[in-house]
Each structure stands twice: as structure tokens, then as C-alpha cells.
Enzyme design. Structure first.
Site, PDB file in Angstrom:
ATOM      1  N   VAL A  13       0.858  -1.178   0.000  1.00  0.00           N
ATOM      2  CA  VAL A  13       0.000   0.000   0.000  1.00  0.00           C
ATOM      3  C   VAL A  13       0.899   1.234   0.000  1.00  0.00           C
ATOM      4  CG1 VAL A  13      -1.616   1.339   1.383  1.00  0.00           C
ATOM      5  CG2 VAL A  13      -1.852  -1.163   1.272  1.00  0.00           C
ATOM      6  N   VAL A  14       0.765   2.154  -0.953  1.00  0.00           N
ATOM      7  CA  VAL A  14      -0.179   2.178  -2.034  1.00  0.00           C
ATOM      8  C   VAL A  14       0.484   1.586  -3.282  1.00  0.00           C
ATOM      9  CG1 VAL A  14      -1.502   4.101  -1.129  1.00  0.00           C
ATOM     10  CG2 VAL A  14       0.445   4.576  -2.646  1.00  0.00           C
ATOM     11  N   VAL A  65       3.127   3.412  -5.562  1.00  0.00           N
ATOM     12  CA  VAL A  65       4.405   3.838  -5.008  1.00  0.00           C
ATOM     13  C   VAL A  65       5.088   2.669  -4.292  1.00  0.00           C
ATOM     14  CG1 VAL A  65       5.479   5.320  -3.248  1.00  0.00           C
ATOM     15  CG2 VAL A  65       3.781   6.266  -4.825  1.00  0.00           C
ATOM     16  N   CYS A  66       4.481   2.216  -3.231  1.00  0.00           N
ATOM     17  CA  CYS A  66       5.134   1.232  -2.366  1.00  0.00           C
ATOM     18  C   CYS A  66       5.260  -0.132  -3.041  1.00  0.00           C
ATOM     19  CB  CYS A  66       4.378   1.122  -1.046  1.00  0.00           C
ATOM     20  SG  CYS A  66       4.116   2.753  -0.305  1.00  0.00           S
ATOM     21  N   VAL A  67       4.452  -0.399  -4.048  1.00  0.00           N
ATOM     22  CA  VAL A  67       4.567  -1.638  -4.809  1.00  0.00           C
ATOM     23  C   VAL A  67       5.343  -1.400  -6.103  1.00  0.00           C
ATOM     24  CG1 VAL A  67       3.296  -3.466  -6.007  1.00  0.00           C
ATOM     25  CG2 VAL A  67       2.412  -2.538  -3.859  1.00  0.00           C
TER      26      VAL A  67
END
Lengths: 206, 206, 206, 206, 206, 206, 206, 206
Positions: H113-114, H117-119
Site C-alpha cells: 500500500v499504495v 508507489v510502495c509496490v
């Protein structure tokens, strides 16, 4: 003042199928074609199963509106059938109204195409004459959801009850024990997901 | 108490077109631009076809709201036209109300932009004065479906009947035989899918 | 005539859980499976928390409709339980109605599957008998949103109040101080986003 | 390897309008009827404005598929026109392909009904023959969005570029100064919200 | 019996802003975050512009629900403010109700989070006490559209009028001439598309 | 490098129907039950019409997944049929792969339930072995549109072509003249709106 | 061949803001007005925060397209600004391209109105010239989602990377520690739900 | 060049769970809260079941982003856990990357999440380093579907494979016979509709 539940009574109800014609059906876009065809034929099968007096009518069937869908004619070969010469509201056709009155029923199920005209107009006319009116929402179709919602609200305002075909069948049947096989057969034919349940059940029963 | 079907009567109805202005139209986002333009012009064509007294009004047309769309002026060159100096509810404009009363009609069709203000306010005012009010839902537009739904419910609560332009045309026409060509022409122009049916029909008729 | 707010009263209400059976649940498609399971179990937890008399019933549970979901049986091990032999409307089952009347409550919360039949029919029957009926909309499911909307309108027309499970819980609880931990625990379990708030809060409190 | 922008070139492009027939159009349900009619006619007006060689074809026009819509015939009275006797993929019709080759163009704009067959098949055939293919997504229609998405992906996989009619017009025009009035006229006719901007502008300019 | 248009009267209305708290706002998912923030602040600006008595309240603001959003405190620095110690329905808080009554107004505008609880409960309580209640639908938010619809119907059933913030502003303002600049400024700030119209207009005016 | 149009060839294609079982079908929620049933049976009718070698397989059919739907067994009574003892990817079942290879075909049509597993896994395995893979998107179903989109993208990335059943039929048929009655009969049965066109046409032809 | 992650580098990127004009903005209907305004201004604030060379351009700003939105001018008072006399693709304007090249950057962020023309055309042109192109999808708007999807696919096919404004900001920032307050301030301003988190956190921190 | 099916291999894969924190989770609005919670926990249960090395990380967990959800900590009590001091892309954290490399696995499952960005950031970084990357689409969430779609396309362009949690589980498990009870238990817990099938089956089995 107490509320009275005007419950569908298979001995006191007639069905009006209004303008399910091949041309007009192509205008229906608030249901997928498969869903809508299934809904209309399910309602017809229910009426036949309960032996409900059914009246058919069409509008200008020799023109672009096209003929009534053949499945309805086949399901109700002996039903009174009124190809209207011009009246948009079928309740403006005297012969049609006479046939409705001749059924002697107090409750009317109405389905048709398009919802905002061919269903709404006779529904309001019948309410005015004191009938209990039940509109079959998913066997009636129109141009888009905005139009459908507009039509539903107008009929509701006039006192019509809105029902889907499955609820119609269940309210008429009342008790599974009246005829499990017969009613179950209609569900198996018109509710694919219910047919799946039945099939799994049968397979596991062995 | 019996329900009474307040049916549109072409001899007892007037049409109010409220604030269909070039600037305000850009705020309408509950219909696609093509659909909305078509709906508004279809309603106008219907009013003209049935010779229904029509009253036009605009709000601050010299400012950002912009001028009334030219097609409406062209369709109704002689209609009473009230560019309001400031009143948001057109029913607060005395001249406008005088013109409405001068029509001598009991039924009012109302369409406008935006639904929640320019339609809802005069609809409620007219209901209070005893008019039968018919809101043309698809010739009235606003910011989004949530706002539209809010507005519809408020008008419904006040007793307004909701109708779409096609139902308006059909309820006024009553019988195709009154003028098949004329009414069919309006449908062909404003219902592309009905025009397709007519074209297939004509081609096959040969 | 003044409006009267028929507010849920935890001492005068009973809950009817109708036909939440493994087979019928597979027909529910107006909620995602995760959402619907959560909604049903949240309502059950609320009823248990407030010690509300609860009555369970099923339809043909030995056939394709399948057994009642086990979580409900576990939550209400001692609740009156009526596997109906055939009646579609559970209000047509005399034992069921006797059990309802035996609670001595004036208000009924009803949830079930499918909304248009298993909820709507007893809701209208109970209204006719003078009960205040509260339909729990998000713990009741059916085939699709069109059917749901049809059913909601019919029940609303009859005088039923529509409520979601969260509103039911809050209207019964009335004041957080009555049991912060207990009620908060239900929210944490059934509202994942509220659980997130609580977790952030706790972490920051240190 | 560097990317090459295969930009539409009004001197090196031909337009193929495939099976926009009155019957087949009634199958299109991934656009509203008003939107779709407008998109198709906008593309036609653009082709005419830029004098782009246009080829028309139909499938079984004497049967249920119906005749080509009259507006296309009127817009392109002298265009090569191929009523196909049976080939589903118009690229399987030798005369049609000869006509395409006779244009001497390297780029092909393709629009048609239904997207997954009448557009996808010739698009892939033309790609195989080395043409640069531009599919006009909003002047091509089919049964529903799932089918549309399926078709788009297949054509994209084959190397087709997807464009909407407005982008087609702008990429061909390149510079407003080439003919402001002419191009603006097309936009005013087919983009109601752009027409509104123009009207506000004109009114304020005085 | 004649319908009476209970029109918002800026001299006879108070505004209740219920539980717009940072934690609770994260639960709102029937509007996009940008839209909802804009709607709430627009309503606040309108109340301030018309100098409408406004009452603020929060629920458990020291817990996960979080503090009232700072913009509301800034807009109404002197408004009565009631952080409730536990009552879920703010109408169960005696001080809050006293403050409402102290305004001496007959009409109440209510907005809050979440719609089905923090808005619905006080709305029904106020209706019971004889107030005219106007729910601001788009400045009230909840978990999802199904819950919103459930809540709207319950309040409507009780007699509440539903309005969006734009309609509230327009019904209070009545006539643009009362203060064009002031009211226009609110619209420019909270209706980006109306701001665009104003900017185009100004630019063209020169 | 030139693009090559890998066109379906009725003499070089086999169909794999994977896990259309009564239990698993109840998990499909990215199509309405009516639509999905129709799509699956339409694909089956097409395969039979073109006499395409078809291979059936099921997963754990003695457990909750349930038996293969009876219509498929009836349509393909002599087709190789592999009830898999445990392999999730049917390509991991040696007998199944042998049967596929025994067809001697280079092209594979694959449809199944659920799309992301029972279709995606064998599709990728077959691509790895050099087959041309055509996934029938609308005869394959899964939990929701997000999952469907995920699966489509993975298969597309591997080189699978996505097609809907109608496009499959048309690409196999190539020319209406090959058998107008036969192919038209399939369309009439599975495209209700096309059936309407045919009915209007026939009626008008007289 | 190994994949290379072309990561946004704040020292090697320029931003192109194309045709965010008051008239053209009224055509954007694939985002709500509030969302779109917020997205565009968020992107602008990010560019300013990272001191990214920004180039502004407009199309026919003296006509119906209207002036560039004032907030962009205010955010970038000294940015190169090119009101194009007629070129639809801003890359066809030599002065604009010179300014882009003068930045000496290899990466280009592009946002604009409408996506399918004012963004797609320069994106493809820049890709052809060897730039790494990053399209900011949510700060670019157009007529409807179908058009947006068409445009995204064409740019993706050409090699453009699609990013939303939040991802742009995070990829440029790389590490919160570079400036927590500054970057957090942008998020608080443009992500209302993130602002809520910050407010709850601050309140609880005390 | 032949396509190679990079199939998940339970002996060669690691799972990265990125930033599933209580604050950040409140930003996820492309899934319902119930659905998303279920998806994340299902993925965790799958990883635990197959004993897949799992690495946890958080961003600024002492601030508004909040702590990692407790269920993940409980499921993976001994997993490497990296609360990042500031790096937005977890691949910029050396310790995290060391831990990933220390697993010795070639395949990486990533959820977080989110999504945008984070993935997306670590997915692209890992692809650049030669890992086979599998993004778990339904255990990753973000602001809205437009943002999700943007992120999916960027990762897909880089070569990541998109999979949902159910497909991940099935591709790892390969054969039901490996552990029917164990794997079935996960499905029963996280697929309510599959649990229904199992319950019906068991009941009927007796």
C-alpha cells in the site's frame, strides 16, 4: 390506519404482456439482452404454471415495431390478443379493457416494453380504475436506467407495487409443497445459478 | 381515496424551458453532452409539434452563464422570453409568472439547468400554487447523479410527476393515427435506434 | 399530524434471521461475498451484544438451499429455530409467528436471503399485523441491484424503515458510555477501517 | 531501437467504413445511441473535410443486417461501395482489397460494427500486409464493454494504433490556421460542449 | 390539501454540523476525498456568508474519531461547540438541543458524518419535535452508496427534505442582485467548472 | 519484422473446456448468470457446428466443485473427458496433454472457470509448448472484474490472443455462404437481439 | 536483455503543462471537477517544490479555449510560456521545442488537456526524439473514460510511462528525510484523507 | 523466440509485504475495506502455508502512517522486519535488499500500500536486478481505480507479472493431493462463497 398487505393471489390476478415486439425489444438497454429475454420468458412460464389469465397486445405490429416475440405466442396460444391499431396506452383500446374486465380479477400484473410508456400508462390507468397493480420491473425494459428510474417513481407515486419475476412466482406459489417439481423446474430453467445448486445437490445425493 | 391519473393533456399544458444557456450547460455532467443536447431538442420539437405554449427564461445571460442555446430560440421564435435580472427561482419573477398564468393551463412541463435549482425551485413554487407539475428528467441536467437524485426526491416529495421526454411525447400524442408521419419524424430524428428500425423496415418493404 | 420517530429500543425489539443458508447465499450478487458475510455476522454480533431475542428460520434446508450458515447457529445456540417444511413466507409458518409473538416485542428487525422474497414477504406480513418493521438492508442480499431496489421500494411503500447494520447498532447503543469496550469491539471486528483508526490511536497513545 | 511516431498524414491515409448498417447498429451497446451516431458521423465529416479516400462496405445488406445508414451514403456519394456477398472479413473480398490498394495510401483508418469482428479482422489482415492501421475506437461499436476490451487488446497486440475521432481530426489538421472556420465547424457540430464554448465566446465578443 | 413549499429562509434557519472529525472522515467512501472536502467547506462558507447560526458538535473527539476538522473551527470561531461525552445521537445531548432551541429558528440544515447515524438520528429527532429538516446530502458522507441510499430513504420517510449544498446556497440567496460579488465568490471557490466560466468571461470582456 | 495474423483455422484448432462445473460456476461474478450460461453454451454450439475436436476436463468433481454442467456433456457426448484427480493446471495432467497432442492441431481455444487459474495456467503452459493460444474471454469467468483483468493481462503478456465467442464463430466461419442457415441458427439462439432482427426481417418479408 | 528502470530524476527532468485553459477544462469529464483541479495543482506544487524546469503552453487562448488557469501562472511566474498561434501538437511549435531542449533534461513529465490530443501528440513526438516520457495520467483529462483509455494505450505502445501525480512526487522525493515538512505539506494540501491522518496524529501526540 | 512460462515455484520464491500500515490502509479506496482486509490476510496465510520466506517493511511507522497491521505481525512473528527511516522505495533501503538477497530466491511476490508507489517502485527495482516479479494485485491498494490502472500498466511495461492471491495460492499448490485439508482450509476461510459450497457438500454428504 393499518397497512394492508395486498398479496398476489393466484385466483384473483391477471397478467398483461404489453408490446414485447421484436423491433421494440431492440430499444431495451437497461438490461443485457440475455437477462431481459430470460426475465420475460420466466414471467410467461410462471403465468402459465399458475394458469393465470393472460392478455397480449402489440402496437403497430406491421410497422418497424415488429411482431410479438414468438415465444410469447407459443406460451399463450389461446390468450386474448390485441394488435392495437394506434392507441399508445393499451388502456385506451376498448377491446383490451373489456378483456381485462372480463377476467373478473382485481389484481393486475403488468410487464412491457418500453417501461416508461407501454407499462406506465396502462398501470396508471388501471390504478385509477381501482385495480391493484403489480409492475414486473425486470420483465419491463427501456432506453437506459435514468428513464427506468423515472418511470418506476411515477408508477410508485400512483400506488403501483413493484416486483421482480422471481418474487411474483414465489408470492403466487406460497408453499413449495404445492408442487415442488413444477415450480423447481421453472427456477432451474430461468435461474442458472439455482440450477447449479440443484445439480450439485443431485450429484452428491447420488 | 381513489387515485387520479393526472394525464398530460395537450390542450391544458404549458412548457417552461429554464436556463438552457451555453455557460450553464457546461456544468451538466449527469448526461453525456450528446445525449443531453438530443434530449433538450427532442422536448422542444415535441412542444412545437403539439403547439404547446412555451415560455423561455434565462438567468444573467450577459454574464458567465451565457446566452440561451440558439436552437431553442429558433424553435420558439415567438415564445415569451424572460431574461431574468437576478431572481434565481424564475417563479420569483412576476412577469414570468404572469406569462405562465396567461396561458390558462393547469399542467406545467418543466425542464432546465441545473435540475436542483432552476428546475426544483419553480417546480415546488408551481405545486404550491396548485399546478400539476411534470418534470422532464432527461431534459434537465446537473453536476452529478447524486445531486440529480437529491433533486428528484425533493420534487417528488412535493407531488411533482417525473417523466422523460419520450413519455411526454407519447402521453400527449395518445394515438399514432393522429399523425403517424409527424410524430414518427420526431422519433426518427431523436431516437437513433428507432430510426434504424424504420430504415430496416423501409428497405425491406422495398 | 406530527411525525413520530419510531426509534429502535433494545428492550422492545426482536431479530428475525431468515434463510441465510449456504446454497441460497451463493445467489447473492448485490454485495461482494466478503462484504455480505461481514454484514450478516456483524448484525448477529450486535443482536447478541444487546441480548435481543432472535429467531432463526430456514427454507427446505435438506435440499439445494443448504443448511443455515454455521456461524449463526454458533452465535445463537439457544435461539428458536424453524426449518420450514415448505412455506416461502416465514410468516405463513404458524410456529414461527407464535415464536415472534411470544417475544412480546413491538419492533422487528428483519434480514434474510433473498431480499425480494424471504425478507419482503414477512416484512409486509408483520407490518399488516401492526409491528414496527426495520429491514437491515446490508445484511439482506439478492440477485442484483435492480431486484434489490424493487424490493426496497415495495417494503418502504408498506411502511418499513430501512436501516444498515451499523445504524442498527448505534441506535440500539445510544451512548458510548454504556459499554465502550464492548461496542467498540464489535466495530473493530466488523469495520476494518475503524479498526485501523483504533490501532493508529492506540499506537500513538503509546 | 528508436521509436517512430507513425503520425496520420492526410496525404497518405484512406478510411474504411465497415458495416455501419441499420440492423447491425441495433446490436451496439457499448455506447449510447446518441453518442455512437454522433461519433460515426463526426468521423465521416472529418474524412470528407480532409478529402480522404473512403471505402464503404456492407455485409448481407439485403438481410436482417439492413442497409448502410443513409447519412454515410450521402456524405460519400462517390465512394467505392462494396456490398459483400458473404465474406465476414472484408479483407477476404478481393474487390474491396483492390480498392484499398488502388488508393495508394500506406495508412488506414478503420471503423465499423461490430468491433470484434468487422473491425478486428480487416485490421489484422491489413497489418499483416504492412499497412499502418489506426482503429477509430469510438466510431466502432459492439455488444458490451467486455467484448470491446477483448477486441482492442487483440488489435493492439497486432500493432494497430487506437485513436478516437477527435484525435484523428486533430492529427490530420495539425494547425488551426489551415482552416479555422472549416475545422471549427466540425467541432461545433459534433462536440456540443465545444459548441457551447464557442457560443459563449461569440456572445461576449458582441 | 394543498402542498406548501417549505422554502429555506435565511432568517429562520440554523445549521448543525455533526461529527466532521478527522478520524470519522476517513470512513467516508461514497464521495471522493476531494469532492467531499469541497462540499463540506462550501456549506460552511455559505452558512457564514448568510450569517446563519451554526452549531458544531463532535463525538468522542479524544479517541480514534479524532478532532473536528480545523477549517470548520476557523470558519465558525464563535459557534456553540459541543464535544459530546458519549451520546451517539446529538439530539440526546441536552446542551446541544438547548442551543438549537436558543436559536429560535424553525428550519434546520443538517450535515454530518456518517450519514446513516450522525445525520439520520438527529434529523428524525428534530422532525419529531416539529422542525423543518433539510439534510445536505453532499456534505454528509458514509461507508458506501448502499448505506447512503438506506439513510436517505429513512429520513425522507420521516419528512426531511434532501438538498445539495449548491441548492441550499441558491435557495437562501434568492436573487443574484442581493450580492453578486459575494455569492459569486463562493461559487468560484467551490465550483471549479463555474470558476472556469467566470475566467473565460472575464478574459473575453477584457 | 512483419506481423503475422494467426487466424483461427477450423481445420487446425482444438477446444479445451476447463472446469465448467456446477459448484465452481457459482463463484463466477464477472458476468450475470444468464449472460455467462449463454456464452458458454454458444461456444459449445460453435465448436460442434464446425466439428472442432473438443476436450473436456474437471477438477475434483466428486467434491464441492461439483459435476460438469450437463449441457456440455450432452453437446460433446464422445469428447475425451478427464476428471483430474488433483492437478490444478490441467496441463499437468499427462493424459489431458496427450489428448491435446493427439488432435494434431496447432491452435487451441481455451475457456474455463475460473479465468485466473483454470484458464490462465494451461494457456501459459500451452504457449510455452509452442501452441497458438486463443482465450475465449466471455466463456471464462471468475470472482470479479479486477481478477479478470489481472488474468487477461498475464495471458496477453505471454502471447495469448483474447477473443469473445462471437468473434471465434465468425473467424471460423469466414463466409456466410458456407452455411447461412446453420450459422444463423446459432446466432439466433445465442444473440437475442440478433434474433429480433431476424424476426422483424422475416415478418416484413412476409 | 535486462530491463532498465528509468526512474524519475529531479535533476534530469522537465515538466510540460499543455493547454490547461479555462475553456478546454470544461470539456474534461473523465474526472470530477474537484478531483481534476486538485490533481493539476498538486502536480504544479510538486514541480515547484523540486524546482523542476517547467514550460507552459496554450492553444488559441484568445478564442473559446480561454486563458490558462490563473493558478498555474501564479505558481510558475517565470516559466517559459508559449501561447501557440495554431499548432495543435505543441511539439510542432519550434519555440516550444527549443525551450524544451534548452532545459538540457532527458526526462519529460507531460500533463495536459485533452489527453488524446494535447498530451498524446507531444508525448509521441518526444519519444521519437529519444526523450524518456512520463505522462501524468490524473493531471490530464478528456471527454470520457473510453477516450482516455484509447489515448493511454497509444502512448504506452510508443513507450511512454504512465504515472499519477502522487507517484511522481514520491519518485522524485525518494526519501522523506530530504524534507519531511515540505513534502508533507504538499500531501496535506492535496490529499484530504492524508491530511486527516496527520491531524489525528498531531491531536493525539498532544 | 519461444515464450517461457515463469511459473511460481514454492521453493524459489519470497514474499515482500510493503507498508500495510493502519494509517496508509485508510487511503485504500479501490477495494471495499472488507475485501481488501480479506485479500491481504489470505495472501499472508498462503505464504505461511507454503513456508515462503517473507519480509516485512514499513514506512515512518511512528508518524501518521501508523503501525503495521497486527495480523501480519502475528502471522509472521519471526520474519525480517524493516521499519524504514525514510526511503520511500523499500529497495533503496540496503538492509531490506540484503534480506531479500539472503533468501536466495529468484522469484518475488510483492504486495503493498499504495500500489503506485510502495509496490511499483520496488517492483521496477527488482526487475532491474533480474528478479522475476509477481505483483499481487488484489492485496495491493491505492486511491482509486484510475491510479491502480496507471500503476499496473507501468509495472507490466517493466515485465512484472500480475496475479491475484487466489491464483498465487493455486500456482504454488499445483496439486490438491499435496494437502487437501490444509489448502482447502485457507479457501474456506478467505472465499466465503467457496465455504458455502463446502458446507452444502458436507451437509449433503451427511
Amino acid at each position: 390506519m393499518a397497512f394492508q398487505y395486498n398479496r398476489l393471489d393466484k385466483d384473483d390476478v391477471a397478467l398483461l404482456m404489453v408490446d414485447h415486439q421484436s423491433g421494440l425489444l431492440s430499444l431495451v438497454r437497461d438490461f443485457s439482452p440475455d437477462d431481459f429475454k430470460n426475465n420475460v420468458l420466466a414471467l410467461a412460464d410462471i403465468a402459465k404454471f399458475f394458469d393465470i389469465p393472460t392478455i397480449l397486445t402489440t402496437s403497430f405490429e406491421d410497422g418497424p415495431n415488429g411482431p410479438m416475440v414468438p415465444e410469447l405466442k407459443e406460451t399463450f396460444p389461446d390468450a386474448p390478443y390485441f394488435p392495437r391499431p394506434g392507441q399508445i396506452n393499451c388502456w385506451d383500446n376498448e377491446d383490451f379493457v373489456k378483456a381485462v374486465k372480463a377476467t373478473g380479477k382485481k389484481q393486475l400484473l403488468i410487464a412491457g416494453v418500453v417501461t416508461d410508456v407501454c407499462v406506465t400508462f396502462p398501470a396508471l390507468s388501471a390504478l385509477e380504475e381501482g385495480y391493484e397493480v403489480f409492475v414486473v420491473t425486470d420483465a419491463s425494459g427501456t432506453f437506459n436506467p435514468v428513464t427506468r428510474d423515472t418511470a418506476w417513481r411515477r408508477m410508485e407515486q400512483g400506488g403501483a407495487q413493484l416486483m421482480n419475476w422471481f418474487a411474483v412466482g414465489c408470492e403466487l406459489h406460497r408453499d413449495w409443497r404445492n408442487d415442488i417439481e413444477g415450480f423447481g423446474g421453472i427456477l432451474a430453467k430461468h435461474l442458472p445459478h439455482y440450477a447449479n445448486l440443484m445439480q450439485s445437490f443431485t450429484a452428491q445425493k447420488g
